[in-house]
Design a protein around this motif. Structure first.
Motif, PDB file in Angstrom:
ATOM      1  N   UNK A   1       0.819  -1.211   0.000  1.00 50.54           N
ATOM      2  CA  UNK A   1       0.000   0.000   0.000  1.00 50.54           C
ATOM      3  C   UNK A   1       0.851   1.258   0.000  1.00 50.54           C
ATOM      4  N   UNK A   2       0.239   2.353   0.331  1.00 48.17           N
ATOM      5  CA  UNK A   2       0.887   3.655   0.265  1.00 48.17           C
ATOM      6  C   UNK A   2       1.261   4.160   1.658  1.00 48.17           C
ATOM      7  N   UNK A   3       2.088   5.200   1.678  1.00 43.97           N
ATOM      8  CA  UNK A   3       2.361   5.895   2.938  1.00 43.97           C
ATOM      9  C   UNK A   3       1.102   6.690   3.292  1.00 43.97           C
ATOM     10  N   UNK A   4       0.584   6.545   4.492  1.00 45.93           N
ATOM     11  CA  UNK A   4      -0.671   7.223   4.832  1.00 45.93           C
ATOM     12  C   UNK A   4      -0.580   8.743   4.712  1.00 45.93           C
ATOM     13  N   UNK A   5      -1.614   9.344   4.164  1.00 48.83           N
ATOM     14  CA  UNK A   5      -1.710  10.797   4.068  1.00 48.83           C
ATOM     15  C   UNK A   5      -1.619  11.436   5.456  1.00 48.83           C
ATOM     16  N   UNK A   6      -2.104  10.714   6.454  1.00 44.13           N
ATOM     17  CA  UNK A   6      -2.115  11.227   7.825  1.00 44.13           C
ATOM     18  C   UNK A   6      -0.715  11.455   8.384  1.00 44.13           C
ATOM     19  N   UNK A   7       0.311  10.854   7.755  1.00 40.54           N
ATOM     20  CA  UNK A   7       1.671  11.026   8.252  1.00 40.54           C
ATOM     21  C   UNK A   7       2.147  12.461   8.084  1.00 40.54           C
ATOM     22  N   UNK A   8       1.404  13.257   7.362  1.00 42.88           N
ATOM     23  CA  UNK A   8       1.688  14.683   7.267  1.00 42.88           C
ATOM     24  C   UNK A   8       1.146  15.462   8.449  1.00 42.88           C
ATOM     25  N   UNK A   9       0.466  14.760   9.348  1.00 38.31           N
ATOM     26  CA  UNK A   9      -0.121  15.412  10.519  1.00 38.31           C
ATOM     27  C   UNK A   9       0.491  14.899  11.810  1.00 38.31           C
ATOM     28  N   UNK A  10       1.718  14.412  11.740  1.00 39.26           N
ATOM     29  CA  UNK A  10       2.362  13.892  12.937  1.00 39.26           C
ATOM     30  C   UNK A  10       2.392  14.962  14.013  1.00 39.26           C
ATOM     31  N   UNK A  11       1.864  14.592  15.167  1.00 39.73           N
ATOM     32  CA  UNK A  11       1.924  15.513  16.293  1.00 39.73           C
ATOM     33  C   UNK A  11       3.210  15.311  17.083  1.00 39.73           C
ATOM     34  N   UNK A  12       3.919  14.224  16.791  1.00 38.75           N
ATOM     35  CA  UNK A  12       5.207  13.992  17.427  1.00 38.75           C
ATOM     36  C   UNK A  12       6.228  15.019  16.964  1.00 38.75           C
ATOM     37  N   UNK A  13       7.244  15.297  17.769  1.00 37.93           N
ATOM     38  CA  UNK A  13       8.221  16.336  17.483  1.00 37.93           C
ATOM     39  C   UNK A  13       9.429  15.746  16.769  1.00 37.93           C
ATOM     40  N   UNK A  14       9.716  16.287  15.582  1.00 34.62           N
ATOM     41  CA  UNK A  14      10.892  15.898  14.802  1.00 34.62           C
ATOM     42  C   UNK A  14      11.068  14.386  14.701  1.00 34.62           C
ATOM     43  N   UNK A  15      10.128  13.671  14.092  1.00 33.94           N
ATOM     44  CA  UNK A  15      10.225  12.210  14.055  1.00 33.94           C
ATOM     45  C   UNK A  15      11.266  11.702  13.066  1.00 33.94           C
ATOM     46  N   UNK A  16      11.792  10.518  13.371  1.00 33.05           N
ATOM     47  CA  UNK A  16      12.641   9.771  12.440  1.00 33.05           C
ATOM     48  C   UNK A  16      11.847   8.546  12.014  1.00 33.05           C
ATOM     49  N   UNK A  17      11.682   8.355  10.699  1.00 36.62           N
ATOM     50  CA  UNK A  17      10.825   7.287  10.195  1.00 36.62           C
ATOM     51  C   UNK A  17      11.611   6.416   9.212  1.00 36.62           C
ATOM     52  N   UNK A  18      11.537   5.106   9.440  1.00 38.28           N
ATOM     53  CA  UNK A  18      12.246   4.131   8.610  1.00 38.28           C
ATOM     54  C   UNK A  18      11.229   3.138   8.042  1.00 38.28           C
ATOM     55  N   UNK A  19      11.057   3.184   6.714  1.00 36.91           N
ATOM     56  CA  UNK A  19      10.081   2.318   6.047  1.00 36.91           C
ATOM     57  C   UNK A  19      10.739   1.480   4.949  1.00 36.91           C
ATOM     58  N   UNK A  20      12.028   1.342   4.969  1.00 40.12           N
ATOM     59  CA  UNK A  20      12.748   0.692   3.875  1.00 40.12           C
ATOM     60  C   UNK A  20      12.480  -0.808   3.799  1.00 40.12           C
ATOM     61  N   UNK A  21      12.840  -1.385   2.639  1.00 39.30           N
ATOM     62  CA  UNK A  21      12.747  -2.831   2.413  1.00 39.30           C
ATOM     63  C   UNK A  21      11.341  -3.359   2.683  1.00 39.30           C
ATOM     64  N   UNK A  22      10.360  -2.713   2.065  1.00 33.22           N
ATOM     65  CA  UNK A  22       8.987  -3.189   2.085  1.00 33.22           C
ATOM     66  C   UNK A  22       8.478  -3.260   0.655  1.00 33.22           C
ATOM     67  N   UNK A  23       7.180  -3.308   0.483  1.00 32.90           N
ATOM     68  CA  UNK A  23       6.566  -3.372  -0.847  1.00 32.90           C
ATOM     69  C   UNK A  23       5.627  -2.187  -1.042  1.00 32.90           C
ATOM     70  N   UNK A  24       6.002  -1.055  -0.479  1.00 33.29           N
ATOM     71  CA  UNK A  24       5.161   0.139  -0.550  1.00 33.29           C
ATOM     72  C   UNK A  24       5.166   0.709  -1.962  1.00 33.29           C
TER      73      UNK A  24
END
Length: 328
Positions: A179-202
């Motif tokens: 699937x896709x990266x969720x549109x909601x990830x543009x609304x992270x309320x967390x501060x300065x997040x680090x996100x790792x989504x590698x080696x998947x089938x996105x």
């Protein structure tokens, strides 16, 4: 007989001087831990988990110094098999739960984990846990680190994860997510997040909503993602490490004229990026840099870190030239 009596007297004296050693373990917590041990097949690595030893002294167990309740459970490696029991949700003071390199651990994440309202770190990594990533994890509002890397998770990324207000690190890499990266990830309320989504089938395009987030690190490598990456760059951004390699990204690199001074890792290899390399790249102190296997053209700007990398960082482009490649 005298030796035995003398030993008992010494033990009694020792316990009277240090009563916390004999009384510290909370019996409710001890009971839950023994159920967890049983669900893991009573492995040798947990041999200290017996009623004869205070549970605050058990291997991989840590108690809070004020409440004497179990605050951390960190199990690395070992011949553990079985599933994570629902009983794990009955450790109400747990702040850290790490289950790592337990390749015989199977099943799914139990829903009872959502009851751990004090949990700050949840790591389930290098296991054979599978199934979908549960959306109920978004109920653990105290989470700062969620690491579910190197497992067998399938399905889509729950958009509810962006509701975690204290999240600083999200690792979902090395699974089989689709699937896709969720549109909601543009609304992270967390501060300065680090996100790792590698080696998947996105797949699909990176949501433009992500332009609203200041990431510290972002790894989307080895998927089938498309679109424009300019949303992650600009002088007002704080990103330090960006790995977008081995995807289907296609955009004009010439249009990226501003990069944050914090950027030290930029890997764009094996995409469909075209245009020329912006001169503003010379202002970066790049520790990792690779634009090979794209469709770039023009002269490589001189200065900064761009010439400290050999030709392997640039080769297999349409018509790049200049040091370290042959002259234009």
């Amino acid at each position: 007989m005298k030796t035995s009596f003398f030993t008992i007297v010494l033990l009694s004296l020792f316990l009277s001087l240090y009563p916390s050693l004999s009384q510290r373990c909370n019996k409710k917590d001890e009971k839950i831990l023994l159920r967890i041990k049983k669900s893991f097949g009573n492995p040798d690595v947990l041999t200290t988990w017996t009623k004869e030893i205070d549970c605050c002294s058990w291997y991989s167990v840590q108690c809070d110094e004020y409440t004497d309740r179990i605050s951390a459970l960190t199990i690395f490696s070992g011949n553990i098999s079985g599933r994570i029991t629902e009983a794990i949700g009955n450790l109400p003071y747990l702040e850290t739960l790490i289950l790592r390199k337990l390749t015989n651990l199977t099943g799914q994440i139990p829903s009872s984990i959502a009851k751990l309202t004090k949990l700050k770190t949840l790591t389930i990594s290098y296991t054979n846990i599978s199934g979908p990533i549960p959306s109920f994890l978004s109920q653990i509002k105290s989470l700062a680190t969620l690491d579910l890397s190197y497992n067998g998770f399938t399905g889509t990324i729950p958009p509810e994860l962006s509701l975690l207000p204290k999240l600083r690190t999200l690792r979902l890499d090395r699974n089989r997510l689709t699937g896709t990266i969720p549109e909601s990830f543009g609304n992270f309320t967390g501060r300065l997040p680090a996100i790792y989504l590698s080696h998947n089938l996105l797949n699909g395009s990176v949501p433009q909503s992500l332009a609203q987030v200041n990431f510290t690190a972002l790894d989307l490598s080895r998927n089938r993602l498309m679109g424009d990456l300019s949303v992650f760059f600009g002088m007002n951004k704080t990103i330090k490490a960006a790995n977008f390699s081995r995807n289907l990204f296609e955009f004009n690199f010439s249009n990226l004229n501003q990069f944050p001074e914090s950027l030290s890792v930029l890997d764009l290899n094996h995409n469909r990026i075209y245009g020329s390399l912006p001169v503003t790249l010379t202002g970066l102190k790049l520790q990792t840099w690779n634009v090979s296997f794209n469709r770039l053209c023009g002269q490589i700007p001189t200065g900064g870190s761009l010439q400290k990398y050999d030709s392997s960082a640039y080769f297999h482009n349409q018509c790049l030239c200049g040091s370290p490649l042959p002259a234009c």
